[in-house]
Scaffold this active site. Sequence first.
Site, short mmCIF file in Angstrom:
data_model
loop_
_atom_site.label_atom_id
_atom_site.label_comp_id
_atom_site.label_asym_id
_atom_site.label_seq_id
_atom_site.Cartn_x
_atom_site.Cartn_y
_atom_site.Cartn_z
N CYS A 78 31.52 -54.41 -51.43
CA CYS A 78 30.38 -55.32 -51.39
C CYS A 78 29.61 -55.46 -52.71
O CYS A 78 29.46 -56.56 -53.24
CB CYS A 78 29.41 -54.89 -50.29
N HIS A 132 24.05 -56.41 -52.29
CA HIS A 132 24.22 -55.23 -51.44
C HIS A 132 22.92 -54.44 -51.37
O HIS A 132 22.52 -53.97 -50.31
CB HIS A 132 25.35 -54.35 -51.96
N ASP A 316 32.56 -62.16 -49.41
CA ASP A 316 32.56 -61.27 -50.58
C ASP A 316 33.92 -60.65 -50.85
O ASP A 316 34.24 -60.28 -51.97
CB ASP A 316 31.48 -60.19 -50.47
N HIS A 317 34.76 -60.52 -49.81
CA HIS A 317 36.13 -60.00 -49.98
C HIS A 317 36.84 -60.10 -48.64
O HIS A 317 36.24 -60.50 -47.64
CB HIS A 317 36.13 -58.55 -50.47
#
Length: 489
Positions: A78, A132, A316-317
């Site tokens: 994150c 984050h 974010d991923h």
Amino acid sequence: MRNNIIIILVIFSFLYGSAQQLKANSPIGQPNVLVFYVDDLRVELGCYGSETAITPNIDKLADEGVLFNKAYAQQAICAPSRMSVMTGLRPESLGIYSIFTPLRKVHKNVVTMPQLFKANGYQTVSIGKVYHQSSDDKENWTIHFEKEPNTYNKPENIALLDRLRNEGKNQIKGPAFEDADVDDEAYKDGRAAKYAIETLQKIKDGKFLMFVGLSKPHLPFNAPKKYWDLYDKNNFKIPSREKPKDVYRLALTNWGELRGYHAIPQEGDLDDDLTRDLIHGYHASISYIDAQVGKVMKTLEELDLRKNTVVVFMSDHGYKIGEYGAWCKHSNVEIDVRVPLIISRETGYIDRIAGEASDALVENVDIFPTLVELCGLEGPKSDGKSILPVLNNPNEKWDEVATSIYARGKNIMGCTATDGEWRYTEWRNSVTNEILQAELYEHKNSLLSFVNLSGNSKYNEVEERMKKLLELQFPRDKPFLQNDIPRKR
């Protein structure tokens, strides 16, 4: 005289046509920007061809914009990923690879997206999880809603957490999933949508950059029961637990993030029943955030803001839900670094492209410079570049490579590159850049690959080409910047 009139009419027609063409290629003023920033979402959406996910609102957004089939995050964790988006700088440029180092602890002068837009007259809004660290860059948001903690709604789970705390087991989290029969706002993403709607009503008369951070499908998979009821648990297939042959010993993790939740075994694979529960929860969480996207988009239309608002939907991923016998992210494999990305131009932009998909290699680090150009601003130096040409022509030939990174402690760095069909990874000594092991995987037709082809003579040419592409971003003579602050014990 008659000839003069004809000449005047021809000139007028030319000027009028030029003016109309200019108008057709220009937005209505400086657009607003609305970003749906989702946590842990892989390309598990109907518009990406998922056979299981029910996501009508996100699918509708894809029909209104350009969907990117080959978009990549810069790191599958994150904090560094989000910093990369907000600064336009890669993790290796910031030197931050963990979730424990706030951006402003080490980079006081880096210009961020909210900072730039605020300086250019935009109201900047942060709702939910954007950075984050919720306090990071706080002064650059005109309106800032704190990131909320995870909550449980079932009485038995609330009692469990109380018991664990009373026993001094503060390191154990609650259950990994919950399906309480409650309204959307009983969980934090429903409240995030509520805050977004209320804020849009307040700021509708000015320019704005709004980030709506949606926390699901991050663990715990807590979502109202009605979203669980969209799916039949027994219809979910158990992914293969097979690990890639000759994989580097640290390429995958022991998915400690999931093991930190109550009743998750501390070692070994999960059984099929628990695996299906978790996959079910992941999908319910996706449908839950899809509904929140729909609510905010409906408000945008009702307030007549859609015509002058660029909408970005991104993650974010990526994420693993049992593939390779693993869970969560924290790696360089394709399924962890490939992300959904949809960009929809303002409806008042006459020549906007809608309902198209692009196979161009793009990266999350490109978002900042893209929004800068779309809004007619002058931005800071970036590691990314504007993908506006691809938005205007989704078939545009674009970059040869997209790269990501993942650190294994202070001493080992995993660098990875894809050309859209092949993924090449080098695990290096972080100080000397010595290559400890290489990996080459084919991804022409799948997010998964089960054989490391590095060193196979049949693929020497492919490996050599990918190695050169990797070294463009990660040259062997350049040490890795290290700015991470050690975690407090």
